[in-house]
Design a protein around this motif. Structure first.
Motif, PDB file in Angstrom:
ATOM      1  N   GLY A  32      21.792  46.610  24.606  1.00  0.00           N
ATOM      2  CA  GLY A  32      20.668  47.105  23.850  1.00  0.00           C
ATOM      3  C   GLY A  32      20.853  48.807  23.436  1.00  0.00           C
ATOM      4  N   ILE A  33      21.327  49.492  24.300  1.00  0.00           N
ATOM      5  CA  ILE A  33      21.579  50.790  23.585  1.00  0.00           C
ATOM      6  C   ILE A  33      22.583  50.594  22.551  1.00  0.00           C
ATOM      7  N   TYR A  34      23.680  49.967  22.498  1.00  0.00           N
ATOM      8  CA  TYR A  34      24.498  49.750  21.362  1.00  0.00           C
ATOM      9  C   TYR A  34      23.813  49.413  20.038  1.00  0.00           C
ATOM     10  N   GLU A  35      23.134  48.416  20.155  1.00  0.00           N
ATOM     11  CA  GLU A  35      22.210  47.784  19.071  1.00  0.00           C
ATOM     12  C   GLU A  35      21.414  48.696  18.577  1.00  0.00           C
ATOM     13  N   ASN A  36      20.793  49.701  19.484  1.00  0.00           N
ATOM     14  CA  ASN A  36      19.910  50.736  19.001  1.00  0.00           C
ATOM     15  C   ASN A  36      20.625  51.811  18.246  1.00  0.00           C
ATOM     16  N   VAL A  37      21.819  52.300  18.893  1.00  0.00           N
ATOM     17  CA  VAL A  37      22.625  53.314  18.120  1.00  0.00           C
ATOM     18  C   VAL A  37      23.080  52.658  16.845  1.00  0.00           C
ATOM     19  N   ILE A  38      23.508  51.589  16.754  1.00  0.00           N
ATOM     20  CA  ILE A  38      24.086  51.116  15.351  1.00  0.00           C
ATOM     21  C   ILE A  38      23.000  51.220  14.400  1.00  0.00           C
ATOM     22  N   ASN A  39      21.848  50.680  14.738  1.00  0.00           N
ATOM     23  CA  ASN A  39      20.422  50.271  13.743  1.00  0.00           C
ATOM     24  C   ASN A  39      19.998  51.628  13.639  1.00  0.00           C
ATOM     25  N   GLN A  40      20.403  52.917  14.404  1.00  0.00           N
ATOM     26  CA  GLN A  40      19.661  54.040  14.268  1.00  0.00           C
ATOM     27  C   GLN A  40      18.323  54.028  14.709  1.00  0.00           C
TER      28      GLN A  40
END
Length: 189
Positions: A32-40
């Motif tokens: 979840g954190i990775y997806e949020n980071v990638i999508n900023q």
């Protein structure tokens, strides 16, 4: 009437638990954190370095010597920038020995650094950084070795084969230098 109130309270409690679980998945798990980071999404993402190199040693006991032999290893080979690279599997396919690596980025809620084999664009899309020459092999005396087949993906994973002609040269272990990573830093907005 009392049963109806309990039923409504149970439904409300169930919905709150489901809602809380989805918030947990979206904000507190590694994925979840990775997806949020990638999508900023709630995070600021910054490219730090276009070319990060990892060097790791493949131990002799990780190398399958007999044709058809498979070793499931899940062995940590290097840890750097909140990233771990594991040798998951080594397979002697007769014509080569194939090594499969898994890259695990340990994302933190507040921020950190991670590596990617891709350039991450502002819109959350990726541009591949899969240069076939980013993987280099050296025997235990630092002499270059030939590489056969190479593989990139899924995600940050990579793999390669050592041709049958070089298998004698790797029996005492060998070094892998992988220079295809991009270093990113992220932090919560």
């Amino acid at each position: 009437m009392k049963i109806k109130k309990r039923f409504i309270a149970l439904i409300f409690l169930f919905l709150m638990i489901v809602f809380g679980y989805f918030i947990y998945l979206d904000h507190f798990t590694n994925e979840g954190i990775y997806e949020n980071v990638i999508n900023q999404n709630h995070y600021q993402l910054q490219k730090i370095d276009n070319s990060i190199t990892f060097e790791l040693f493949i131990k002799p006991d990780w190398i399958p010597t007999k044709s058809g032999e498979e070793k499931e290893l899940n062995s940590l080979t290097v840890k750097h920038y909140d990233t771990e690279i594991y040798l998951d599997q080594a397979v002697n396919r007769g014509h080569d020995i194939y090594f499969n690596f898994r890259t695990a980025n340990n994302m933190k809620f507040s921020g950190g650094k991670f590596v990617s084999k891709s350039f991450i664009n502002d819109d959350g899309t990726f541009t591949a950084n899969a240069d076939p020459y980013s993987i280099q092999l050296y025997d235990h005396q630092s002499r270059p070795l030939d590489i056969g087949q190479r593989g990139f993906g899924p995600g940050e994973n990579f793999s390669f084969g050592v041709p049958k002609g070089d298998q004698e040269k790797i029996k005492d272990g060998f070094y892998v230098r992988y220079s295809g990573y991009v270093l990113y830093e992220y932090f919560r907005k």
